[in-house]
Design a protein around this motif. Sequence first.
Motif, short mmCIF file in Angstrom:
data_model
loop_
_atom_site.label_atom_id
_atom_site.label_comp_id
_atom_site.label_asym_id
_atom_site.label_seq_id
_atom_site.Cartn_x
_atom_site.Cartn_y
_atom_site.Cartn_z
N GLU A 130 -5.50 5.58 6.67
CA GLU A 130 -5.51 4.22 7.19
C GLU A 130 -5.30 4.25 8.70
O GLU A 130 -4.69 5.18 9.24
N SER A 131 -5.78 3.21 9.37
CA SER A 131 -5.54 3.04 10.80
C SER A 131 -4.38 2.07 10.98
O SER A 131 -4.33 1.02 10.32
N LYS A 140 0.83 -1.21 0.00
CA LYS A 140 0.00 0.00 0.00
C LYS A 140 0.86 1.26 0.00
O LYS A 140 0.59 2.22 -0.73
N ALA A 141 1.90 1.25 0.83
CA ALA A 141 2.78 2.41 0.90
C ALA A 141 3.51 2.63 -0.42
O ALA A 141 3.65 3.77 -0.89
N PHE A 142 3.97 1.55 -1.04
CA PHE A 142 4.69 1.68 -2.30
C PHE A 142 3.76 2.17 -3.41
O PHE A 142 4.16 3.00 -4.25
N ARG A 143 2.54 1.68 -3.46
CA ARG A 143 1.61 2.14 -4.50
C ARG A 143 1.30 3.63 -4.32
O ARG A 143 1.19 4.37 -5.30
N GLY A 166 3.39 9.89 6.28
CA GLY A 166 3.98 8.91 7.18
C GLY A 166 4.04 9.36 8.62
O GLY A 166 3.44 10.37 9.02
N ILE A 167 4.76 8.59 9.42
CA ILE A 167 4.95 8.93 10.83
C ILE A 167 6.44 9.07 11.12
O ILE A 167 7.27 8.43 10.46
N PHE A 216 7.43 5.52 6.31
CA PHE A 216 6.52 5.91 5.24
C PHE A 216 5.30 5.00 5.27
O PHE A 216 5.42 3.77 5.27
N LEU A 217 4.12 5.60 5.29
CA LEU A 217 2.87 4.84 5.32
C LEU A 217 1.84 5.52 4.43
O LEU A 217 1.85 6.75 4.28
#
Length: 489
Positions: free
Chosen positions: A384-385, A251-254, A340-341, A379-380
């Motif tokens: 999303e939770s 998901k992060a890469f897309r 991201g966080i 990276f996120l």
Amino acid sequence: MDLSFVFFLFLLSFFLIPSSTIARGGDRIPIPSGFLDKSSELLARHLFEDKQRKISEALTDGYMSNTELEKSVTEFGQRCANISRIYSIGKSVNGSPLLVIEISDKPGKEEAEPAFKFIGNVHGDEPVGRELLMLLANWLCSNYMKDSLATMIVKNVHLHILPTMNPDGFALRRRGNANNVDLNRDFPDRFYPVNDVEDMRQPETRAIMNWVKNQQFAASASLHGGALVANYPWDGSQDSRKKYVACPDDKAFRYMASIYSQSHYNMSSSTEFAGGITNGAQWYPIYGGMQDWNYIHGGCLELTLEISDDKWPRANELPILFEYNRKSMLNLVASLVKSGIHGRTFSSDTYHPLPASVTINGIDYKTNSSRRFGYYYRFLAPSESYEVMVTMPGYESKTTRILLEDEAMSLDFILDPEVSDAGRQVDDCYCNCDGQGKLVVGILGRAHLDMFLAIFVVLLFLCFLLKRKAVIRFLKRRHFPGHKRAIEV
């Protein structure tokens, strides 16, 4: 005939079968139907000269030679010394330096900030990346404190730019390096054990691996030519078949690939790739690629960016290609500030930074915080939770659930030390001097020891309050522009 001798002959014939290397960027070769049946297709990192496009003198006009590129990098370092430093990560087979430009408001100094790297000219016959990366560096220098995006990147990210990974291949006008090895097939691979042989690894590959080992990168991208698409892991499949092979951070890469594609002039409108992005193995598998290695071994999310349909366009097209890709390159780097966080990990008893591990429940991937600052970046994908867990040997782990929206979140963790039963037993504490142990209780006496401990506890509590107040003030002040206020866990 002896069976061991027969087996030896079989292995020898297996590795001597001539083959060609599967190539990204338009040089598509059919994928073998069975990895085990035709693994020799994947073992060869050497290239055949007669299968490569001949680059004419006319096409090279207007491109910087290696000497001119080195001069350009040096001059950039002098002109933009306030926000840059120049350093080398090694040399090519023929001795050309692999020069890197670091761009930051505090270049060369470790900070609690994410680092991003761009790599160009991985393949010698794909020179657009090296030219565009120099244009990008100069644009950032010229627009620092003038353009808001340029200023945000310089102040909040350490950007490292390697214009050319393969100067020898560029000079020879061919894909491989001076040893005619495809550098994007030369990295250790989870399906490809031959690349684990250290003696076979090229100096350019070793330089990248050592660089990533010594510098903690949050994300990166390499620039290629021959297609127009943002490619993300996994690049290979176990059976070498063309199919979607998702990595843990799919998901992060897309999302990351879409940042580049959607910011590009026309990449996202591709008729070949939906949204201008693709999973590598679904496009066609490769093995020994730099992208997968960065993710597995470097803790770094890397994209392979195909930025030009023509591998070696005429030089007068470079300014147009830069404008097509400029916003994409800038937004990709800026995503480390906007998405991201990030945060720091501390010890609750000393408030010293901790080199802890940060994991996301359901995603089999670990991010480590730095030893000096306890800083981490993850990276996120937004909206999303996530359940974030931080662990450190000798400390109790902490977990918190967050809802990541459309902006970055600052999330700090304060870990409590684990207290063992032995640590509570004061009577068992010894001071061992030259091998002669003396019981502390026996020296001080029980009454004096109790008084001493009471005073010590009071002083320790006062110190704890003062340190906690100072750290909380620090945490409240520290956040990037546009970020949410830091959350302390």
